[in-house]
Write a protein that holds these residues in place. Structure first.
Motif, PDB file in Angstrom:
ATOM      1  N   ASN A 218       0.817  -1.211   0.000  1.00 26.14           N
ATOM      2  CA  ASN A 218       0.000   0.000   0.000  1.00 26.14           C
ATOM      3  C   ASN A 218       0.852   1.262   0.000  1.00 26.14           C
ATOM      4  N   GLU A 219       2.060   1.159   0.554  1.00 25.66           N
ATOM      5  CA  GLU A 219       2.916   2.344   0.615  1.00 25.66           C
ATOM      6  C   GLU A 219       4.353   1.927   0.877  1.00 25.66           C
ATOM      7  N   LEU A 220       5.264   2.576   0.182  1.00 24.92           N
ATOM      8  CA  LEU A 220       6.691   2.491   0.475  1.00 24.92           C
ATOM      9  C   LEU A 220       7.123   3.896   0.850  1.00 24.92           C
ATOM     10  N   ASN A 221       7.863   4.030   1.918  1.00 23.94           N
ATOM     11  CA  ASN A 221       8.229   5.348   2.422  1.00 23.94           C
ATOM     12  C   ASN A 221       9.700   5.306   2.828  1.00 23.94           C
ATOM     13  N   LEU A 222      10.496   6.199   2.264  1.00 23.11           N
ATOM     14  CA  LEU A 222      11.914   6.283   2.580  1.00 23.11           C
ATOM     15  C   LEU A 222      12.207   7.665   3.133  1.00 23.11           C
TER      16      LEU A 222
ATOM     17  N   TYR B  98      12.972  14.398   3.778  1.00 29.41           N
ATOM     18  CA  TYR B  98      12.203  14.123   2.562  1.00 29.41           C
ATOM     19  C   TYR B  98      11.673  12.702   2.648  1.00 29.41           C
ATOM     20  N   ASN B  99      10.397  12.545   2.410  1.00 28.92           N
ATOM     21  CA  ASN B  99       9.813  11.208   2.359  1.00 28.92           C
ATOM     22  C   ASN B  99       9.427  10.914   0.922  1.00 28.92           C
ATOM     23  N   ALA B 100      10.055   9.912   0.336  1.00 32.38           N
ATOM     24  CA  ALA B 100       9.684   9.443  -0.995  1.00 32.38           C
ATOM     25  C   ALA B 100       8.620   8.379  -0.795  1.00 32.38           C
ATOM     26  N   ILE B 101       7.415   8.637  -1.288  1.00 27.18           N
ATOM     27  CA  ILE B 101       6.271   7.755  -1.024  1.00 27.18           C
ATOM     28  C   ILE B 101       5.645   7.331  -2.346  1.00 27.18           C
ATOM     29  N   THR B 102       5.243   6.072  -2.427  1.00 30.41           N
ATOM     30  CA  THR B 102       4.596   5.581  -3.643  1.00 30.41           C
ATOM     31  C   THR B 102       3.197   6.154  -3.777  1.00 30.41           C
ATOM     32  N   LYS B 103       2.764   6.370  -5.024  1.00 30.79           N
ATOM     33  CA  LYS B 103       1.418   6.863  -5.297  1.00 30.79           C
ATOM     34  C   LYS B 103       0.426   5.720  -5.446  1.00 30.79           C
ATOM     35  N   GLU B 104       0.888   4.598  -5.992  1.00 33.39           N
ATOM     36  CA  GLU B 104      -0.009   3.478  -6.252  1.00 33.39           C
ATOM     37  C   GLU B 104      -0.361   2.718  -4.975  1.00 33.39           C
ATOM     38  N   LYS B 105      -1.445   1.965  -5.028  1.00 37.52           N
ATOM     39  CA  LYS B 105      -1.880   1.137  -3.888  1.00 37.52           C
ATOM     40  C   LYS B 105      -2.094  -0.292  -4.369  1.00 37.52           C
ATOM     41  N   ASP B 106      -2.065  -1.234  -3.440  1.00 34.54           N
ATOM     42  CA  ASP B 106      -2.289  -2.657  -3.731  1.00 34.54           C
ATOM     43  C   ASP B 106      -1.399  -3.185  -4.849  1.00 34.54           C
ATOM     44  N   ILE B 107      -0.106  -2.971  -4.722  1.00 30.96           N
ATOM     45  CA  ILE B 107       0.861  -3.419  -5.707  1.00 30.96           C
ATOM     46  C   ILE B 107       1.312  -4.823  -5.310  1.00 30.96           C
ATOM     47  N   ALA B 108       1.048  -5.802  -6.158  1.00 26.34           N
ATOM     48  CA  ALA B 108       1.471  -7.173  -5.877  1.00 26.34           C
ATOM     49  C   ALA B 108       2.968  -7.279  -6.132  1.00 26.34           C
ATOM     50  N   ALA B 109       3.723  -7.720  -5.121  1.00 21.24           N
ATOM     51  CA  ALA B 109       5.175  -7.835  -5.274  1.00 21.24           C
ATOM     52  C   ALA B 109       5.739  -8.785  -4.232  1.00 21.24           C
ATOM     53  N   ARG B 110       6.806  -9.455  -4.610  1.00 20.30           N
ATOM     54  CA  ARG B 110       7.595 -10.216  -3.646  1.00 20.30           C
ATOM     55  C   ARG B 110       8.903  -9.477  -3.373  1.00 20.30           C
ATOM     56  N   TYR B 111       9.457  -8.848  -4.418  1.00 17.59           N
ATOM     57  CA  TYR B 111      10.740  -8.155  -4.314  1.00 17.59           C
ATOM     58  C   TYR B 111      10.547  -6.649  -4.471  1.00 17.59           C
ATOM     59  N   ILE B 112      11.286  -5.899  -3.680  1.00 20.58           N
ATOM     60  CA  ILE B 112      11.315  -4.444  -3.797  1.00 20.58           C
ATOM     61  C   ILE B 112      12.772  -4.045  -4.017  1.00 20.58           C
ATOM     62  N   LYS B 113      12.999  -3.306  -5.086  1.00 25.33           N
ATOM     63  CA  LYS B 113      14.348  -2.799  -5.360  1.00 25.33           C
ATOM     64  C   LYS B 113      14.347  -1.299  -5.084  1.00 25.33           C
ATOM     65  N   LEU B 114      15.326  -0.872  -4.321  1.00 18.40           N
ATOM     66  CA  LEU B 114      15.510   0.538  -3.993  1.00 18.40           C
ATOM     67  C   LEU B 114      16.780   1.004  -4.685  1.00 18.40           C
ATOM     68  N   VAL B 115      16.677   2.037  -5.516  1.00 18.55           N
ATOM     69  CA  VAL B 115      17.834   2.602  -6.222  1.00 18.55           C
ATOM     70  C   VAL B 115      17.950   4.062  -5.811  1.00 18.55           C
ATOM     71  N   ILE B 116      19.118   4.433  -5.284  1.00 16.59           N
ATOM     72  CA  ILE B 116      19.360   5.818  -4.873  1.00 16.59           C
ATOM     73  C   ILE B 116      20.601   6.320  -5.594  1.00 16.59           C
ATOM     74  N   LYS B 117      20.452   7.417  -6.321  1.00 18.16           N
ATOM     75  CA  LYS B 117      21.562   8.051  -7.042  1.00 18.16           C
ATOM     76  C   LYS B 117      22.071   9.202  -6.192  1.00 18.16           C
ATOM     77  N   ASN B 118      23.350   9.127  -5.793  1.00 16.48           N
ATOM     78  CA  ASN B 118      23.948  10.152  -4.957  1.00 16.48           C
ATOM     79  C   ASN B 118      23.952  11.501  -5.660  1.00 16.48           C
ATOM     80  N   GLY B 119      23.867  12.567  -4.863  1.00 19.34           N
ATOM     81  CA  GLY B 119      23.743  13.923  -5.401  1.00 19.34           C
ATOM     82  C   GLY B 119      25.018  14.560  -5.910  1.00 19.34           C
ATOM     83  N   GLY B 120      26.163  13.884  -5.865  1.00 20.36           N
ATOM     84  CA  GLY B 120      27.402  14.464  -6.403  1.00 20.36           C
ATOM     85  C   GLY B 120      28.290  15.026  -5.311  1.00 20.36           C
ATOM     86  N   THR B 121      28.875  16.197  -5.568  1.00 20.02           N
ATOM     87  CA  THR B 121      29.800  16.796  -4.594  1.00 20.02           C
ATOM     88  C   THR B 121      29.113  17.911  -3.818  1.00 20.02           C
TER      89      THR B 121
END
Length: 143
Positions: free
Chosen positions: A21-25, A72-95
């Motif tokens: 229902n929600e992923l929150n980082l 900052y909270n990155a939150i999903t917009k969709e609900k009821d997403i069927a999943a077994r695996y969740i991949k989190l990708v974060i791109k660093n902001g540089g210098t």
């Protein structure tokens, strides 16, 4: 957790399919210490661990206790997403602009709010069975 100058890719295996229902980082920014929000955050989900689908995100900025710090909270917009695996990708902001050194990103927690429909269905079946037994017991008591 803080990471300096590098990107992050992490995969969470929830052991079986669940309905998210929600992923929150939560992410922190503190300019004075070269802690920056990442360039981007991606949540991807998969049923098989091989084919992933990216989720749409909405972001919420919250004032933090310290002066220029924000969360900052990155939150999903969709609900009821069927999943077994969740991949989190974060791109660093540089210098860091003030220091010239590689910037950090800090994340405090990844919240995964889900419904385990298998458990819910089993619970409902037991509840219905129990109510049926009650009704049958009530009818037998009346006779």
């Amino acid at each position: 957790m803080g990471i300096e100058g590098k990107d992050l890719t992490a995969i969470v295996d929830m052991q079986r399919i669940k309905y998210i229902n929600e992923l929150n980082l939560g992410l922190l920014q503190e300019f004075e210490w070269s802690i920056r929000y990442p360039e981007y955050v991606q949540f991807l989900t998969s049923l098989d661990g091989k084919t992933y689908t990216e989720l749409d995100l909405k972001g919420i900025y919250e004032p933090f206790e310290a002066g220029d710090s924000t969360k900052y909270n990155a939150i999903t917009k969709e609900k009821d997403i069927a999943a077994r695996y969740i991949k989190l990708v974060i791109k660093n902001g540089g210098t860091g602009k003030q220091s010239g050194y590689a910037s950090w990103f800090f994340m405090d927690e990844l919240d995964i709010n889900y419904i385990d429909k298998r458990v819910t269905e089993e619970w409902m079946k037991k509840r219905i069975y129990f109510k049926l037994q009650q009704k049958i017991g009530d009818k037998n008591a009346q006779n």
